[in-house]
Design a protein around this motif. Sequence first.
Motif, PDB file in Angstrom:
ATOM      1  N   THR A  19     -58.715 105.735   9.385  1.00 37.75           N
ATOM      2  CA  THR A  19     -57.715 106.754   9.154  1.00 37.75           C
ATOM      3  C   THR A  19     -56.933 107.014  10.431  1.00 37.75           C
ATOM      4  O   THR A  19     -57.233 107.939  11.167  1.00 37.75           O
ATOM      5  CB  THR A  19     -58.354 108.075   8.676  1.00 37.75           C
ATOM      6  N   SER A  40     -50.786 110.496   7.855  1.00 40.02           N
ATOM      7  CA  SER A  40     -52.113 109.893   7.756  1.00 40.02           C
ATOM      8  C   SER A  40     -52.136 108.766   6.738  1.00 40.02           C
ATOM      9  O   SER A  40     -51.265 108.656   5.876  1.00 40.02           O
ATOM     10  CB  SER A  40     -53.153 110.956   7.365  1.00 40.02           C
ATOM     11  N   GLY A  41     -53.123 107.911   6.868  1.00 42.89           N
ATOM     12  CA  GLY A  41     -53.332 106.817   5.936  1.00 42.89           C
ATOM     13  C   GLY A  41     -54.812 106.548   5.816  1.00 42.89           C
ATOM     14  O   GLY A  41     -55.603 106.992   6.650  1.00 42.89           O
ATOM     15  N   ALA A  45     -57.873 103.481   4.098  1.00 47.35           N
ATOM     16  CA  ALA A  45     -58.165 102.255   3.365  1.00 47.35           C
ATOM     17  C   ALA A  45     -59.654 101.971   3.435  1.00 47.35           C
ATOM     18  O   ALA A  45     -60.316 102.307   4.420  1.00 47.35           O
ATOM     19  CB  ALA A  45     -57.384 101.078   3.942  1.00 47.35           C
ATOM     20  N   HIS A  85     -50.598 103.983   7.090  1.00 48.42           N
ATOM     21  CA  HIS A  85     -51.088 103.202   5.951  1.00 48.42           C
ATOM     22  C   HIS A  85     -51.124 101.715   6.275  1.00 48.42           C
ATOM     23  O   HIS A  85     -52.081 101.007   5.927  1.00 48.42           O
ATOM     24  CB  HIS A  85     -50.211 103.441   4.720  1.00 48.42           C
ATOM     25  N   CYS A 133     -54.062 100.917   8.578  1.00 47.60           N
ATOM     26  CA  CYS A 133     -55.326 100.912   7.833  1.00 47.60           C
ATOM     27  C   CYS A 133     -55.517  99.595   7.082  1.00 47.60           C
ATOM     28  O   CYS A 133     -56.572  98.963   7.154  1.00 47.60           O
ATOM     29  CB  CYS A 133     -55.359 102.070   6.841  1.00 47.60           C
ATOM     30  N   ASP A 134     -54.478  99.177   6.375  1.00 48.72           N
ATOM     31  CA  ASP A 134     -54.563  97.936   5.603  1.00 48.72           C
ATOM     32  C   ASP A 134     -54.792  96.738   6.522  1.00 48.72           C
ATOM     33  O   ASP A 134     -55.571  95.832   6.203  1.00 48.72           O
ATOM     34  CB  ASP A 134     -53.285  97.736   4.782  1.00 48.72           C
TER      35      ASP A 134
END
Length: 236
Positions: free
Chosen positions: A3, A14-15, A17, A218, A221-222
């Motif tokens: 995160t 924020s993100g 995964a 995001h 994270c990915d």
Amino acid sequence: MNTPMKDAPGKFESGAATDVGRVRHENEDAYLVLPESGVFAVADGMGGHEAGSLASAIVIDSLRNIAEPKMVAELLSRCCENLASANNRLLEIADERGGIVIGAIVAALLAWEGYYACVWSGDSRIYLVRQGAISQLSRDHTEVAELIAEGVLTAEEAQTWPRRNVITRAIGVYHELDLEIAEGVLEKDDLFVICSDGLTTHVTDAEILEAARLMEPHGACDELVALTIERAPSIM
């Protein structure tokens, strides 16, 4: 689960995964992203123990109902109280199931009105990226980390230590909950990364820094999850 969280005036970007990975058939990680309450957390069901996914879900659910605070100290107090309740609940379930261990590791970041607090138990980590540098705010609660701190092992020797995955603190394992806390002041453009050891086993701090600095939350994270899966061993 990762995160990256960026502090911006009046809001948090924020993100998040997560992925089951290539070894287990069930994802034992759970996460919480509540920018409106200033709560961000990762929980990891303890590997090798029964009901790891249940344990991580109970820990995360305990933090989900924290109301918007007036100050970070209030947020910290509520977080610790709710984690204590989760600890008691997991002990009750373990007793109902014949005394098996049902535990989870947790790392939580609390951010509000210019301040932050980190709360953790286990080896999930909280990183701060500030002014182009990355620092680990949390301290791993593992046997090998303690041996390194005591000077018994070097970092190089720790890589082949046979008990390097032994956890010394967790939620739901002991009747007396043992949390560690670190606090600080937020600065403009601070970035935080919260992750389980599933990431840090395969990805370096430098790679985490690069993703957090160069990508939106995001996307970072990915990217980090994809890198972890690429390097993780397969059960096939």
